[in-house]
Design an enzyme around this catalytic site. Structure first.
Site, PDB file in Angstrom:
ATOM      1  N   GLU A 282       0.827  -1.092  -0.114  1.00 46.69           N
ATOM      2  CA  GLU A 282       0.122   0.017   0.025  1.00 46.69           C
ATOM      3  C   GLU A 282       0.854   1.184  -0.056  1.00 46.69           C
ATOM      4  OE1 GLU A 282       0.416  -2.326   2.299  1.00 46.69           O
ATOM      5  OE2 GLU A 282       0.210  -1.619   4.295  1.00 46.69           O
ATOM      6  N   HIS A 306      -8.062  -3.932  -1.196  1.00 50.60           N
ATOM      7  CA  HIS A 306      -7.354  -4.102   0.307  1.00 50.60           C
ATOM      8  C   HIS A 306      -6.247  -2.922   0.261  1.00 50.60           C
ATOM      9  CE1 HIS A 306      -5.412  -6.497   3.629  1.00 50.60           C
ATOM     10  NE2 HIS A 306      -4.417  -5.742   3.044  1.00 50.60           N
ATOM     11  N   GLU A 307      -5.602  -2.930  -0.850  1.00 45.51           N
ATOM     12  CA  GLU A 307      -4.455  -1.901  -0.881  1.00 45.51           C
ATOM     13  C   GLU A 307      -5.112  -0.558  -0.686  1.00 45.51           C
ATOM     14  OE1 GLU A 307      -1.795  -3.334  -0.065  1.00 45.51           O
ATOM     15  OE2 GLU A 307      -2.134  -5.286  -0.794  1.00 45.51           O
ATOM     16  N   HIS A 310      -6.049   0.471   2.835  1.00 48.48           N
ATOM     17  CA  HIS A 310      -5.042   0.925   3.744  1.00 48.48           C
ATOM     18  C   HIS A 310      -4.715   2.705   3.599  1.00 48.48           C
ATOM     19  CE1 HIS A 310      -3.006  -2.653   5.483  1.00 48.48           C
ATOM     20  NE2 HIS A 310      -2.866  -3.035   4.215  1.00 48.48           N
ATOM     21  N   GLU A 329      -3.812  -4.469   9.218  1.00 53.13           N
ATOM     22  CA  GLU A 329      -4.307  -5.491   8.450  1.00 53.13           C
ATOM     23  C   GLU A 329      -5.570  -6.082   8.732  1.00 53.13           C
ATOM     24  OE1 GLU A 329      -3.066  -5.774   5.940  1.00 53.13           O
ATOM     25  OE2 GLU A 329      -0.835  -5.136   6.045  1.00 53.13           O
ATOM     26  N   ASP A 384       9.061 -10.301   9.431  1.00 52.80           N
ATOM     27  CA  ASP A 384       8.821 -11.139   8.107  1.00 52.80           C
ATOM     28  C   ASP A 384       8.390 -12.574   8.590  1.00 52.80           C
ATOM     29  OD1 ASP A 384       9.354  -8.922   6.545  1.00 52.80           O
ATOM     30  OD2 ASP A 384      11.528  -9.583   6.476  1.00 52.80           O
ATOM     31  N   TYR A 392      -4.830 -10.165  10.055  1.00 52.62           N
ATOM     32  CA  TYR A 392      -5.751  -9.971   8.881  1.00 52.62           C
ATOM     33  C   TYR A 392      -7.216 -10.383   9.242  1.00 52.62           C
ATOM     34  CZ  TYR A 392      -1.801  -9.287   5.704  1.00 52.62           C
ATOM     35  OH  TYR A 392      -0.530  -8.617   5.293  1.00 52.62           O
TER      36      TYR A 392
END
Ligand code: BES
Ligand code: ZN
Length: 612
Positions: A282, A306-307, A310, A329, A384, A392
């Site tokens: 995003e 979704h992006e 954001h 998220e 990560d 989410y």
């Protein structure tokens, strides 16, 4: 020892991370905060480096302190200068700590009291974790090299020395020199008409956290798709991308209706080469996206929703550190679903909920209690590696629970008020909770108990009274699957000619872990699953063929993981293959060919799976 040395030595002994409250940053943000950054960088494809300097303008919270601690990873720091109020530059002492494999190296700079700015001359390493450098052969056009950044979660520090914590926001400008003929894009005020003359300038006037710093340089064409939307991509992709993403303006309007004005002016999409390790990122004003969302029928454009979402949850109201990632998220996954509902209808939106609910439940069954928490302890954990569906879909499920209990007429304005109240701030879960208590719980007593909130926020798993989503269309899919598995229905009689992507996902997710090879073969013959152009269907199907020993799919699997570098799609396939000796040998062969095309992040993850 001189007094200067004494100060330097004593500041080296302070564990900066203990001060900052962000387990993933060394920055001493309690003493000083970066307010603005000015980048001046040259892009050099031949030695795969960015070289130049950055000026950081500072706000001192504790003006009597002299040290500025920044995050870096694998940067060559050439020199550091302090800049006084008159703009005069003077060399500053600095020291780079030993490298931590997860967090990189703290850069400790000694400055005159309350120095207004500092300039750091540096260059990046060819192996910078936040950059991918690609040869012309690795691009679709094969003519020019390509480079792009992926800063989230803690990789901005590998290409800019800064306070790499989402608790700090800053504006930025950039001057980027690139070879002539290339286009440079940043998470800033891109100009589609900019001449490709090798000299690009950018400004981002809204303050953003470091993980939203982004750059891409390559042979990029552009197509406008609306009054404030465009797609950038390599020439061979730009047409199909523009078609796939033609509803972007409708999505923005749907989101604005619910949550207030879009505050970032333009919303463009950059379609990256298939090696991009994520589905989407995003970056403000310009989402970076994988080409694997171009299914040809818009069935995966939920990723764009979704992006885009954001732009409210994440970019406007930002998690203060990665332990509170559900604030980014979970809210975004919720808003994404509301956008999908508004633009594509209830059926589509509910199918996504059912699939996501099922997947996160299954995923959690294998996870530690801590990893199942909405606010996990991530001390010492590489963000990560900590990535999962929990922030989410458990986050989204919690918000859906609130929506159903309070009703949309109450919940929608609450959420809009939340975005307005915390706009351009970084917050943690306690701040959300205090706002919730004041603006939702108190004015609407008796709807949700404190114990229920606690269960969602602080307990593993999904609470027993979580709302269950149902899709009438999936009932037919369930019946078809059951009958086919029992041998009561032929594969070609499933009725799947009318199925959309999510019906296929539901069908595949509901199968047992393994299915007899002759049945898979019949299914494949009827529906041509091996080789499908739909990446979400493909990776679930391929995982099933691997588990079931349907080796005829192997050439197609090799082609898939060699072409695509999106971690979420390829990693489960390597994992499934690595479960048998023969599969692992095959996976190693395939990976040897695929590796040069993968982003460092995907390489790292796959190598951990294939190690002995
Ligand atoms: N911000 C994330 C990508 C990300 C998360 C990058 C964590 C680095 C660390 C982005 O918004 C995202 O969630 N992308 C998803 C797609 C989405 C539709 C679930 C992805 O890349 O799969
Ligand atoms: Zn996201």
């Amino acid at each position: 020892m001189s007094i200067r040395d004494f100060i330097l030595v004593s500041m080296l002994l302070v564990p900066a991370s203990a001060l900052a409250g962000d387990p993933h940053s060394y920055a001493n943000t309690d003493a000083v905060r970066v307010r603005a950054a000015a980048l001046d960088l040259k892009v050099d494809f031949s030695d795969r480096r960015l070289t130049g300097n950055v000026r950081l303008d500072l706000d001192w919270k504790k003006p009597d302190q002299h040290s500025l601690v920044l995050d870096t990873r694998d940067l060559d720091i050439e020199r550091v200068v302090a800049i006084d109020a008159a703009g005069k530059e003077k060399a500053a002492r600095f020291r780079l700590d030993a490298r931590d494999p997860i967090f990189g190296s703290a850069l400790r700079i000694e400055l005159p009291e309350a120095a207004p700015s500092v300039r750091i001359h540096y260059r990046t390493a060819p192996t910078a974790s936040g950059l991918q450098w690609m040869t012309p052969e690795q691009t679709a056009g094969k003519k020019r090299s390509f480079m792009y950044s992926q800063s989230q979660a803690i990789h901005a520090r590998s290409w800019v020395p800064l306070q790499d914590t989402p608790s700090v926001r800053f504006t930025y400008t950039a001057q980027i020199a690139a070879p002539k003929g290339y286009r440079v894009l940043m998470s800033a005020d891109n100009d589609a008409a900019h001449p490709l003359n090798g000299a690009f300038r950018f400004a981002m006037k809204q303050p953003i956290p470091s993980y939203l710093l982004a750059i891409a340089v390559g042979d990029l064409a552009v197509r406008q798709t609306g009054p404030r939307t465009a797609v950038y991509a390599e020439a061979s992709v730009v047409q199909s991308a523009a078609k796939e993403f033609e509803d972007t303006e409708s999505m923005i309007e749907a989101a604005e209706k619910l949550y207030g004005p879009y505050r970032w002016e333009r919303y463009d999409i950059l379609v990256l080469p298939a090696s991009f390790p994520f589905g989407g990122m995003e970056n403000p004003r310009i989402t970076f996206a994988t080409p694997t969302v171009i299914a040809g029928d818009k069935s995966l454009v939920g990723l764009i929703a979704h992006e885009l979402a954001h732009s409210w949850s994440g970019n406007l109201v930002t998690n203060a550190n990665w332990q509170h990632m559900w604030l980014n998220e979970g809210f975004t996954t919720y808003v994404e679903n509301r956008i999908v509902e508004a633009v594509y209808g209830k059926d589509e939106a509910v199918m996504q909920l059912v699939v996501d609910d099922g997947e996160v439940r299954e995923e959690m069954a294998e996870m530690s209690d801590n990893a199942q928490l909405l606010v996990p302890d991530l001390n010492g954990v590489d963000p990560d590696e900590g990535l999962s569906g929990v922030p989410y879909n458990k986050g989204r499920w919690f918000l859906r629970f609130l929506e159903l209990r309070y009703g949309r007429e109450v919940f929608d304005p609450f959420l809009r008020g939340y975005f307005d109240h915390f706009a351009f701030q970084s917050i943690d879960t306690d701040q959300f909770l205090a706002y919730y208590e004041e603006h939702l719980a108190k004015p609407n007593p008796g709807k949700v108990s404190r114990a229920e909130i606690d269960a969602w926020l602080h307990k593993p798993g999904i609470p027993a009274d979580a709302p269950v989503s149902r899709s009438p269309r999936f009932e037919a899919v369930d019946t078809a699957r059951t009958e086919w598995l029992a041998g009561q229905r032929q594969a070609d009689a499933l009725g799947a000619n009318r199925w959309v992507t999510y019906e296929w996902l539901h069908f595949l997710n509901g199968l047992p872990a393994t299915v007899p090879v002759d049945q898979l073969q019949a299914l494949d013959r009827a529906w041509k699953l091996t080789g499908t152009g739909n990446a979400e269907v493909a990776f679930r199907w391929y995982a099933l063929t691997i588990r079931s020993g349907y080796v005829q799919a192997r050439p197609a699997i090799a082609g898939f993981v060699e072409r695509i570098g999106r971690r979420k799609l390829v990693l489960p396939l390597y994992e499934a293959l690595a479960k048998t000796a023969d599969g692992k040998a095959f996976a190693r062969q395939v990976y040897a060919k695929a590796k040069p095309g993968y982003h460092p992040l995907t390489q790292g993850s796959v190598e951990r799976v294939l190690a002995d």
